[in-house]
Design a protein around this motif. Structure first.
Motif, PDB file in Angstrom:
ATOM      1  N   UNK A   1      50.918  58.834 105.801  1.00 11.73           N
ATOM      2  CA  UNK A   1      52.350  58.690 105.416  1.00 11.73           C
ATOM      3  C   UNK A   1      53.008  57.367 106.045  1.00 11.73           C
ATOM      4  N   UNK A   2      52.915  57.572 107.370  1.00 12.36           N
ATOM      5  CA  UNK A   2      53.232  56.600 108.504  1.00 12.36           C
ATOM      6  C   UNK A   2      52.498  55.178 108.064  1.00 12.36           C
ATOM      7  N   UNK A   3      51.275  54.894 108.043  1.00 12.51           N
ATOM      8  CA  UNK A   3      50.663  53.642 107.640  1.00 12.51           C
ATOM      9  C   UNK A   3      51.026  53.221 106.292  1.00 12.51           C
ATOM     10  N   UNK A   4      51.139  54.156 105.352  1.00 15.80           N
ATOM     11  CA  UNK A   4      51.282  53.667 103.967  1.00 15.80           C
ATOM     12  C   UNK A   4      52.714  53.106 103.643  1.00 15.80           C
ATOM     13  N   UNK A   5      53.614  53.870 104.629  1.00 13.73           N
ATOM     14  CA  UNK A   5      55.017  53.255 104.529  1.00 13.73           C
ATOM     15  C   UNK A   5      55.260  51.892 105.241  1.00 13.73           C
ATOM     16  N   UNK A   6      54.237  51.832 106.164  1.00 10.44           N
ATOM     17  CA  UNK A   6      54.035  50.312 106.774  1.00 10.44           C
ATOM     18  C   UNK A   6      53.700  49.458 105.902  1.00 10.44           C
ATOM     19  N   UNK A   7      52.716  49.796 105.429  1.00 10.97           N
ATOM     20  CA  UNK A   7      51.545  48.932 104.530  1.00 10.97           C
ATOM     21  C   UNK A   7      52.811  48.413 103.285  1.00 10.97           C
ATOM     22  N   UNK A   8      53.322  49.398 102.650  1.00 13.12           N
ATOM     23  CA  UNK A   8      53.973  49.154 101.238  1.00 13.12           C
ATOM     24  C   UNK A   8      55.211  48.446 101.917  1.00 13.12           C
ATOM     25  N   UNK A   9      55.666  48.363 103.116  1.00 12.35           N
ATOM     26  CA  UNK A   9      56.663  47.516 103.213  1.00 12.35           C
ATOM     27  C   UNK A   9      56.253  46.169 103.973  1.00 12.35           C
ATOM     28  N   UNK A  10      55.102  45.933 104.119  1.00 14.57           N
ATOM     29  CA  UNK A  10      54.524  44.720 104.856  1.00 14.57           C
ATOM     30  C   UNK A  10      54.906  43.201 104.133  1.00 14.57           C
ATOM     31  N   UNK A  11      54.606  43.316 102.635  1.00 15.02           N
ATOM     32  CA  UNK A  11      55.051  42.032 101.913  1.00 15.02           C
ATOM     33  C   UNK A  11      56.260  41.558 102.440  1.00 15.02           C
ATOM     34  N   UNK A  12      56.637  40.156 102.670  1.00 15.05           N
ATOM     35  CA  UNK A  12      57.857  39.503 103.331  1.00 15.05           C
ATOM     36  C   UNK A  12      58.787  39.455 101.978  1.00 15.05           C
ATOM     37  N   UNK A  13      59.981  38.863 102.453  1.00 14.39           N
ATOM     38  CA  UNK A  13      60.934  38.795 101.231  1.00 14.39           C
ATOM     39  C   UNK A  13      60.514  37.790 100.414  1.00 14.39           C
ATOM     40  N   UNK A  14      60.012  36.355 100.901  1.00 15.52           N
ATOM     41  CA  UNK A  14      59.915  35.689 100.070  1.00 15.52           C
ATOM     42  C   UNK A  14      58.725  36.005  98.841  1.00 15.52           C
ATOM     43  N   UNK A  15      57.717  36.723  99.331  1.00 19.63           N
ATOM     44  CA  UNK A  15      56.712  37.054  98.484  1.00 19.63           C
ATOM     45  C   UNK A  15      57.328  38.140  97.420  1.00 19.63           C
ATOM     46  N   UNK A  16      58.533  38.771  97.599  1.00 22.36           N
ATOM     47  CA  UNK A  16      59.040  39.599  96.763  1.00 22.36           C
ATOM     48  C   UNK A  16      59.962  38.803  95.836  1.00 22.36           C
ATOM     49  N   UNK A  17      60.636  37.982  96.388  1.00 19.17           N
ATOM     50  CA  UNK A  17      61.516  36.974  95.768  1.00 19.17           C
ATOM     51  C   UNK A  17      60.794  36.229  94.730  1.00 19.17           C
ATOM     52  N   UNK A  18      59.449  35.851  95.165  1.00 16.37           N
ATOM     53  CA  UNK A  18      58.560  35.087  94.121  1.00 16.37           C
ATOM     54  C   UNK A  18      58.426  35.853  92.860  1.00 16.37           C
ATOM     55  N   UNK A  19      57.894  37.009  93.013  1.00 14.31           N
ATOM     56  CA  UNK A  19      57.642  37.945  91.783  1.00 14.31           C
ATOM     57  C   UNK A  19      58.880  38.104  91.054  1.00 14.31           C
ATOM     58  N   UNK A  20      60.070  38.365  91.728  1.00 11.11           N
ATOM     59  CA  UNK A  20      61.215  38.166  90.877  1.00 11.11           C
ATOM     60  C   UNK A  20      61.423  37.118  89.985  1.00 11.11           C
ATOM     61  N   UNK A  21      61.249  35.949  90.525  1.00 14.53           N
ATOM     62  CA  UNK A  21      61.397  34.604  89.699  1.00 14.53           C
ATOM     63  C   UNK A  21      60.371  34.607  88.548  1.00 14.53           C
ATOM     64  N   UNK A  22      59.370  35.459  88.490  1.00 16.75           N
ATOM     65  CA  UNK A  22      58.388  35.473  87.536  1.00 16.75           C
ATOM     66  C   UNK A  22      58.619  36.576  86.581  1.00 16.75           C
ATOM     67  N   UNK A  23      59.851  37.191  87.085  1.00 18.42           N
ATOM     68  CA  UNK A  23      60.196  38.376  86.038  1.00 18.42           C
ATOM     69  C   UNK A  23      59.311  39.689  86.116  1.00 18.42           C
ATOM     70  N   UNK A  24      58.845  39.786  87.404  1.00 18.22           N
ATOM     71  CA  UNK A  24      57.871  41.010  87.459  1.00 18.22           C
ATOM     72  C   UNK A  24      58.809  42.247  87.725  1.00 18.22           C
ATOM     73  N   UNK A  25      58.163  43.365  86.998  1.00 25.62           N
ATOM     74  CA  UNK A  25      59.046  44.595  87.014  1.00 25.62           C
ATOM     75  C   UNK A  25      58.603  45.331  88.262  1.00 25.62           C
ATOM     76  N   UNK A  26      59.477  46.545  88.755  1.00 26.25           N
ATOM     77  CA  UNK A  26      59.133  47.171  90.067  1.00 26.25           C
ATOM     78  C   UNK A  26      57.679  47.532  89.993  1.00 26.25           C
ATOM     79  N   UNK A  27      57.046  48.057  88.839  1.00 26.74           N
ATOM     80  CA  UNK A  27      55.708  48.439  88.797  1.00 26.74           C
ATOM     81  C   UNK A  27      54.801  47.319  88.899  1.00 26.74           C
ATOM     82  N   UNK A  28      55.167  46.269  88.256  1.00 27.16           N
ATOM     83  CA  UNK A  28      54.261  45.183  88.507  1.00 27.16           C
ATOM     84  C   UNK A  28      54.293  44.568  90.141  1.00 27.16           C
TER      85      UNK A  28
END
Length: 288
Positions: free
Chosen positions: A170-197
């Motif tokens: 649990x602890x490691x997966x929470x840390x791992x799933x949150x490891x991508x930085x905001x720039x990577x998340x924003x880049x996927x948003x600009x590509x129109x990626x869904x939450x699942x993608x």
């Protein structure tokens, strides 16, 4: 050889300390027997007698090794005296609890990362749950399992093993799933990626190093939970039951051999997790 030298040095040091402790603790019996017989024993006469007692307080390494060898290779694997047989029983319970712990830990981590309310409500309770001593919780789990009609010893052992193994996942997966930085998340948003993608293409791959690191801890914790679960269930099979039998009947060699068999099983399980990790990394294109 250079890398192995420090490990061998520590190992030799531990064996020397072990032998010294065995002489010190087992000498009590030698001197007591000499006093009863009205004789005296010199140090040179006492030392050999501490190395070959039937029921020593602290068995020396060679006695434990001989008993371990006999339990692993000196019996038919179907024999109730075989450590291979008892190891297989413990292995089954470990894998059941390990699998349940992985599923629970991963699902809770996904929910905590996705929903803030889960982070605020579930995560503190998950942390608090690990402060409860498992030796106190195990009898309660066994009693509740019996009341719920979950007959047999495998289910309570699996629940106890899962209780110990889910938290590192649990602890490691929470840390791992949150490891991508905001720039990577924003880049996927600009590509129109869904939450699942975003989860499948970014968060999940980024969490894999954390996930496999946690599995090495979780599988060892699951083994500990299984062994603890075998103690209050009245089990007569499994490495934990073998330790209990050795303790109850005053057979320390059986207890120590079972303990080392458990350590060997834990090492093999961690080795298998490491192999699976390397195969997964290769599959995902990580450098060798």
């Amino acid at each position: 050889m250079t890398r192995a030298l420090p490990v061998l040095t520590v190992l030799i040091g531990l064996i020397v300390i072990w032998y010294a402790a065995a002489v010190w603790m087992n000498s009590t019996w030698v001197y007591d027997q000499a006093e009863r017989a009205g004789t005296t024993v010199t140090f040179a006469e006492m030392v050999p007698q501490t190395m070959s007692q039937d029921r020593p307080l602290l068995p020396p390494p060679h006695q434990v090794g001989a008993e371990l060898w006999k339990g692993l290779f000196g019996q038919a694997i179907t024999s109730k005296r075989s450590l291979v047989y008892h190891g297989y029983v413990t292995f089954k319970g470990t894998m059941m609890g390990f699998g349940l712990g992985i599923i629970t830990g991963v699902l809770l981590a996904m929910a905590i990362v996705r929903f803030r309310v889960m982070d605020m409500s579930v995560m503190p309770w998950a942390i608090i749950s690990q402060t409860i001593p498992i030796v106190a919780l195990a009898p309660m789990i066994i009693t509740l399992s019996s009341q719920l009609g979950l007959s047999g010893r495998e289910v309570p052992k699996a629940i106890i093993a899962a209780y110990l193994s889910f938290f590192p996942v649990l602890v490691s997966m929470v840390k791992g799933l949150r490891s991508p930085d905001q720039m990577q998340l924003d880049l996927l948003k600009t590509y129109g990626a869904s939450d699942a993608a975003t989860f499948l293409k970014l968060r999940l791959p980024a969490s894999m190093p954390y996930f496999f690191a946690s599995l090495k801890v979780a599988v060892a914790a699951s083994l500990v939970g299984t062994i603890v679960g075998e103690l209050p269930t009245g089990a007569i099979e499994g490495l934990g039951a073998r330790m209990l039998i050795g303790s109850q009947f005053g057979e320390p060699l059986i207890m120590w051999a079972s303990l080392f068999a458990s350590a060997i099983l834990a090492g093999l399980l961690i080795l298998v997790v490491g192999i699976v990790e390397r195969l997964a990394q290769k599959r995902m294109g990580a450098p060798a």
